[in-house]
Design a protein around this motif. Structure first.
Motif, PDB file in Angstrom:
ATOM      1  N   UNK A  60       0.843  -1.198   0.000  1.00  0.00           N
ATOM      2  CA  UNK A  60       0.000   0.000   0.000  1.00  0.00           C
ATOM      3  C   UNK A  60       0.878   1.247   0.000  1.00  0.00           C
ATOM      4  N   UNK A  61       1.868   1.272   0.860  1.00  0.00           N
ATOM      5  CA  UNK A  61       2.752   2.437   0.940  1.00  0.00           C
ATOM      6  C   UNK A  61       3.512   2.653  -0.368  1.00  0.00           C
ATOM      7  N   UNK A 113      -7.815   5.065  -8.245  1.00  0.00           N
ATOM      8  CA  UNK A 113      -7.546   4.207  -9.412  1.00  0.00           C
ATOM      9  C   UNK A 113      -6.343   3.310  -9.159  1.00  0.00           C
ATOM     10  N   UNK A 114      -5.263   3.874  -8.640  1.00  0.00           N
ATOM     11  CA  UNK A 114      -4.043   3.083  -8.396  1.00  0.00           C
ATOM     12  C   UNK A 114      -4.286   1.968  -7.389  1.00  0.00           C
ATOM     13  N   UNK A 115      -5.046   2.259  -6.340  1.00  0.00           N
ATOM     14  CA  UNK A 115      -5.319   1.231  -5.337  1.00  0.00           C
ATOM     15  C   UNK A 115      -6.155   0.092  -5.928  1.00  0.00           C
ATOM     16  N   UNK A 116      -7.032   0.415  -6.886  1.00  0.00           N
ATOM     17  CA  UNK A 116      -7.828  -0.619  -7.555  1.00  0.00           C
ATOM     18  C   UNK A 116      -6.957  -1.423  -8.523  1.00  0.00           C
ATOM     19  N   UNK A 117      -6.243  -0.713  -9.388  1.00  0.00           N
ATOM     20  CA  UNK A 117      -5.461  -1.379 -10.435  1.00  0.00           C
ATOM     21  C   UNK A 117      -4.282  -2.177  -9.896  1.00  0.00           C
ATOM     22  N   UNK A 118      -3.603  -1.658  -8.899  1.00  0.00           N
ATOM     23  CA  UNK A 118      -2.388  -2.305  -8.394  1.00  0.00           C
ATOM     24  C   UNK A 118      -2.652  -3.314  -7.285  1.00  0.00           C
ATOM     25  N   UNK A 119      -3.688  -3.026  -6.430  1.00  0.00           N
ATOM     26  CA  UNK A 119      -3.882  -3.866  -5.252  1.00  0.00           C
ATOM     27  C   UNK A 119      -5.299  -4.439  -5.113  1.00  0.00           C
ATOM     28  N   UNK A 120      -6.194  -4.075  -6.016  1.00  0.00           N
ATOM     29  CA  UNK A 120      -7.530  -4.659  -5.995  1.00  0.00           C
ATOM     30  C   UNK A 120      -8.520  -4.048  -5.022  1.00  0.00           C
ATOM     31  N   UNK A 121      -8.187  -2.906  -4.424  1.00  0.00           N
ATOM     32  CA  UNK A 121      -9.148  -2.246  -3.538  1.00  0.00           C
ATOM     33  C   UNK A 121     -10.308  -1.726  -4.382  1.00  0.00           C
ATOM     34  N   UNK A 122     -11.551  -1.879  -3.926  1.00  0.00           N
ATOM     35  CA  UNK A 122     -12.679  -1.396  -4.721  1.00  0.00           C
ATOM     36  C   UNK A 122     -12.656   0.123  -4.854  1.00  0.00           C
ATOM     37  N   UNK A 123     -13.092   0.606  -6.010  1.00  0.00           N
ATOM     38  CA  UNK A 123     -13.230   2.048  -6.221  1.00  0.00           C
ATOM     39  C   UNK A 123     -14.373   2.558  -5.354  1.00  0.00           C
ATOM     40  N   UNK A 124     -14.284   3.784  -4.951  1.00  0.00           N
ATOM     41  CA  UNK A 124     -15.341   4.404  -4.152  1.00  0.00           C
ATOM     42  C   UNK A 124     -16.558   4.653  -5.048  1.00  0.00           C
ATOM     43  N   UNK A 125     -17.731   4.248  -4.588  1.00  0.00           N
ATOM     44  CA  UNK A 125     -18.957   4.423  -5.373  1.00  0.00           C
ATOM     45  C   UNK A 125     -19.581   5.796  -5.172  1.00  0.00           C
TER      46      UNK A 125
END
Length: 189
Positions: A60-61, A113-125
């Motif tokens: 994450x960091x 976007x980076x957290x979704x693309x790189x680590x799979x965290x869901x995008x904020x709705x």
């Protein structure tokens, strides 16, 4: 496996925090019982990550550091007061923004976007609503009186804040409220 409740945020300048304290003092009174946010805990959240396995914190960091480099530093102008869900039924009181929203939205989107693309965290709705929480209402005694105070503070000057880094925080819930420990801060640009 140990999990860490975490989020990504922008830390505030001392002058913005001092102004937030003045805003809280101007609103405090008999109209409502309010739990004020400790000034050491004030921040502007970009993304709440939730309970994350400790083993993922380094990744994450790294993603936040790389993403921060893609956005240039900017300034935010804090102004006015608002409430969630709204001013007629306030539960959470906040200081709003009147300058730097476009740049902040760029930073927010880049991280989301980076957290979704790189680590799979869901995008904020939900739509991004940048704000600094200053208090939470426990009991509302005089809605009309509090609304008058909100109206008087609608153009409150919360000062400027240079945004030149983002911080990953660990959040710990306790009896006297949450405490936040920085895990890492990463420069923009």
């Amino acid at each position: 496996m140990r999990r860490i409740r975490s989020f990504i945020a922008v830390e505030l300048s001392g002058s913005v925090i001092a102004k937030a304290q003045k805003l809280a003092a101007a609103i405090a009174g008999d109209e409502a019982e309010i739990n004020w946010v400790d000034t050491t805990a004030m921040h502007l959240t970009l993304k709440f990550l939730g309970d994350v396995p400790e083993t993922e914190m380094n990744d994450i960091c790294r993603v936040v550091e790389a993403t921060a480099k893609t956005v240039e530093p900017f300034e935010l102008m804090f102004r006015g007061i608002g409430a969630f869900p709204d001013l007629t039924n306030p539960k959470s009181l906040w200081m709003g923004l009147r300058g730097g929203q476009e740049e902040l939205a760029e930073l927010y989107t880049a991280i989301d976007v980076a957290m979704k693309e790189k680590l799979g965290f869901p995008r904020e709705r939900r739509a991004f609503q940048p704000h600094v929480t200053i208090g939470r209402i426990k009991h509302l005694h005089d809605p009309a009186g509090l609304a008058e105070k909100f109206a008087a503070m609608s153009s409150f000057d919360g000062d400027l804040c240079a945004v030149d880094e983002v911080t990953v925080f660990a959040s710990f819930l306790g009896r006297s409220g949450p405490t936040y420990d920085p895990i890492g801060s990463y420069e923009l640009g």
